[in-house]
Design an enzyme around this catalytic site. Structure first.
Site, PDB file in Angstrom:
ATOM      1  N   GLY A  82       5.295  -2.597   1.392  1.00  0.00           N
ATOM      2  CA  GLY A  82       5.299  -3.864   0.675  1.00  0.00           C
ATOM      3  C   GLY A  82       6.127  -3.766  -0.587  1.00  0.00           C
ATOM      4  O   GLY A  82       7.140  -3.064  -0.626  1.00  0.00           O
ATOM      5  N   TYR A  99      -3.110   0.703  -2.856  1.00  0.00           N
ATOM      6  CA  TYR A  99      -4.269   1.265  -2.158  1.00  0.00           C
ATOM      7  C   TYR A  99      -3.804   2.135  -0.998  1.00  0.00           C
ATOM      8  O   TYR A  99      -2.671   2.024  -0.522  1.00  0.00           O
ATOM      9  CB  TYR A  99      -5.202   0.152  -1.659  1.00  0.00           C
ATOM     10  CG  TYR A  99      -4.571  -0.773  -0.649  1.00  0.00           C
ATOM     11  CD1 TYR A  99      -4.687  -0.526   0.716  1.00  0.00           C
ATOM     12  CD2 TYR A  99      -3.848  -1.887  -1.054  1.00  0.00           C
ATOM     13  CE1 TYR A  99      -4.095  -1.363   1.643  1.00  0.00           C
ATOM     14  CE2 TYR A  99      -3.261  -2.733  -0.143  1.00  0.00           C
ATOM     15  CZ  TYR A  99      -3.389  -2.459   1.216  1.00  0.00           C
ATOM     16  OH  TYR A  99      -2.800  -3.283   2.135  1.00  0.00           O
ATOM     17  N   ALA A 132       5.842  -2.115  -3.169  1.00  0.00           N
ATOM     18  CA  ALA A 132       6.029  -0.736  -3.644  1.00  0.00           C
ATOM     19  C   ALA A 132       7.291  -0.111  -3.057  1.00  0.00           C
ATOM     20  O   ALA A 132       7.852   0.815  -3.642  1.00  0.00           O
ATOM     21  CB  ALA A 132       4.809   0.110  -3.301  1.00  0.00           C
ATOM     22  N   SER A 179       0.844  -1.195   0.000  1.00  0.00           N
ATOM     23  CA  SER A 179       0.000   0.000   0.000  1.00  0.00           C
ATOM     24  C   SER A 179       0.876   1.240   0.000  1.00  0.00           C
ATOM     25  O   SER A 179       2.090   1.161  -0.068  1.00  0.00           O
ATOM     26  CB  SER A 179      -0.901   0.041   1.231  1.00  0.00           C
ATOM     27  OG  SER A 179      -0.093   0.092   2.395  1.00  0.00           O
TER      28      SER A 179
END
Length: 119
Positions: free
Chosen positions: A72, A57, A74, A24
């Site tokens: 995560g 998100y 990302a 996220s």
């Protein structure tokens, strides 16, 4: 139905990365609310430093903290200090398109709201 830009946060600075997280982007609650974003909403993130674009998100971070944290997988797509643009889209019926507006939030170098406009 057409997908139209609903929200844009420009010039956000990445303040942290948390690789071992489910995934996220954490966004300061005040910034997210100003942009009309809610927890769990899908966003597209554009990294201005390396050209990477990805979807994830929203998680709401502490209000007025200035946090923009890549979580995560990302976390592998940017580093602290990178400038990012965060986009959110909405679906509109053909008869709603003319009324559709984009909330544009521009941040300063410390992730404070510099300007916020509806256009």
């Amino acid at each position: 139905m057409r997908q139209i830009l609903k929200s844009k946060i420009s010039y956000a600075t990445v303040t942290g990365t948390e690789l071992y997280y489910e995934g996220s982007i954490t966004i300061d609650k005040k910034i997210a609310e100003e942009a009309g974003l809610i927890a769990g909403e899908k966003v597209e993130v554009l990294n201005m430093n390396n050209g990477v674009r990805f979807e994830t998100y929203v998680i709401l971070g502490e209000e007025n903290s200035g946090v923009i944290c890549l979580n995560g997988p990302a976390a592998r797509l940017g580093i602290v200090g990178d400038k990012v643009i965060i986009l959110s889209y909405a679906f509109y019926a053909e008869d709603e398109i003319e009324e559709a507006k984009t909330r544009l939030v521009v941040l300063d170098e410390k992730n404070r709201i510099k300007t916020s406009t509806l256009r």
